[in-house]
Motif scaffolding. Structure first.
Motif, mmCIF file in Angstrom:
data_model
loop_
_atom_site.group_PDB
_atom_site.id
_atom_site.type_symbol
_atom_site.label_atom_id
_atom_site.label_comp_id
_atom_site.label_asym_id
_atom_site.label_seq_id
_atom_site.Cartn_x
_atom_site.Cartn_y
_atom_site.Cartn_z
ATOM 1 N N UNK A 117 0.726 -1.146 0.063
ATOM 2 C CA UNK A 117 -0.003 -0.028 0.026
ATOM 3 C C UNK A 117 0.840 1.294 0.161
ATOM 4 N N UNK A 118 0.442 2.147 -0.618
ATOM 5 C CA UNK A 118 1.367 3.372 -0.806
ATOM 6 C C UNK A 118 1.250 4.376 0.101
ATOM 7 N N UNK A 119 0.220 4.601 0.753
ATOM 8 C CA UNK A 119 -0.230 5.569 1.645
ATOM 9 C C UNK A 119 -0.335 5.171 3.217
ATOM 10 N N UNK A 142 2.308 -1.721 8.781
ATOM 11 C CA UNK A 142 3.117 -0.553 7.993
ATOM 12 C C UNK A 142 4.011 -0.951 6.949
ATOM 13 N N UNK A 143 4.502 -0.070 6.120
ATOM 14 C CA UNK A 143 5.724 -0.384 5.310
ATOM 15 C C UNK A 143 6.903 -1.002 5.890
ATOM 16 N N UNK A 147 8.830 -4.692 4.426
ATOM 17 C CA UNK A 147 10.168 -4.734 4.458
ATOM 18 C C UNK A 147 10.637 -5.805 5.495
ATOM 19 N N UNK A 148 10.282 -5.765 6.501
ATOM 20 C CA UNK A 148 10.892 -6.723 7.511
ATOM 21 C C UNK A 148 10.502 -8.220 7.077
ATOM 22 N N UNK A 149 9.447 -8.037 6.707
ATOM 23 C CA UNK A 149 8.886 -9.480 6.212
ATOM 24 C C UNK A 149 9.702 -9.911 5.109
ATOM 25 N N UNK A 171 11.505 5.853 3.871
ATOM 26 C CA UNK A 171 11.228 4.957 4.618
ATOM 27 C C UNK A 171 11.462 3.396 3.984
ATOM 28 N N UNK A 172 11.752 3.247 2.766
ATOM 29 C CA UNK A 172 12.427 2.183 2.268
ATOM 30 C C UNK A 172 13.858 2.022 2.501
#
Length: 248
Positions: A117-119, A142-143, A147-149, A171-172
């Motif tokens: 999801x982008x937002x 959350x984003x 990433x952690x997954x 964030x990435x």
């Protein structure tokens, strides 16, 4: 009770059949571009949040030695993905599992890729369509959780790959830096001279090679038509070369 409405669409110049919700989340070009960036070296892959299967099916159509497990939280979307796998004769190479990215425990994939999801929830207006809202706006995951997954699931030295809004690059990178390197940022320019709205970001787990910003891809000509490079990728005639040298 009104039956759900679907459309039967085609991607990659007709090579991929995609049944999707008529009024929920609908695949645009982002999953096709994500699939075009899947490295040919990957043989086992995990797609987090596979939805109806657009990105995975496009990647499988391009890479004959690839097998993909699609993880999807929404049972209706997962059912569509299974329908689409069968329609494209991909059931032997595309498995779908219902689950949450935060609790997914399988590991050892050559590649983990996602179109999260982008937002963030605090920056988005709610949609009357629950499936569309879930695909576009972060929920409990959350984003950073996505990433952690991805980093948990990918094998050492394996690739993680995301398509995301350009304004979420910080964030990435924050989620990737401590565990991955050889990061490539690949901008997707709407038109020449226009700031990127989307980016592809690829990294490798446990690698310390410095970050690189690639030349990226210009999507549209001034008149709004696709550029020749973008058109070839969207039709499945070429792949995205994230390792190509920068233009000078």
């Amino acid at each position: 009770m009104t039956e759900p409405a679907f459309t039967d669409d085609r991607l990659l110049d007709g090579r991929v059949a995609l049944r999707q919700s008529a009024d929920g989340y609908r695949a645009a070009i982002d999953p096709v571009l994500l699939a075009a960036a899947v490295p040919a070296s990957a043989h086992s892959a995990l797609e987090l949040g596979c939805g109806a299967g657009a990105a995975s099916l496009c990647a499988l159509a391009r890479l004959s030695n690839l097998r993909i497990l699609g993880l999807e939280r929404d049972a209706d979307a997962a059912a569509l993905a299974k329908t689409n796998a069968a329609a494209n004769d991909m059931t032997a190479r595309f498995d779908i599992e219902i689950g949450d990215v935060r609790s997914f425990a399988k590991t050892g994939f050559d590649l983990v890729f996602a179109n999260p999801p982008y937002l963030p929830g605090h920056r988005a207006q709610s949609s009357k369509h629950a499936a569309r809202a879930s695909a576009n706006v972060e929920g409990e995951a959350a984003l950073a959780d996505w990433i952690a997954a991805a980093l948990r699931a990918v094998a050492p030295r394996g690739h993680v790959l995301f398509v995301q809004r350009a304004d979420r690059l910080d964030d990435l990178l924050a989620g990737l830096r401590s565990h991955a390197g050889e990061i490539v940022v690949f901008p997707l320019w709407p038109k020449a001279g226009v700031p990127a709205k989307r980016i592809l970001v690829r990294a490798r787990k446990g690698i310390a090679t410095p970050l690189r910003v690639a030349a990226g891809l210009v999507l549209h000509e001034a008149d709004g038509s696709y550029t020749a490079d973008a058109d070839a990728i969207l039709r499945g005639r070429s792949a995205l070369a994230l390792d190509a040298p920068e233009r000078v």
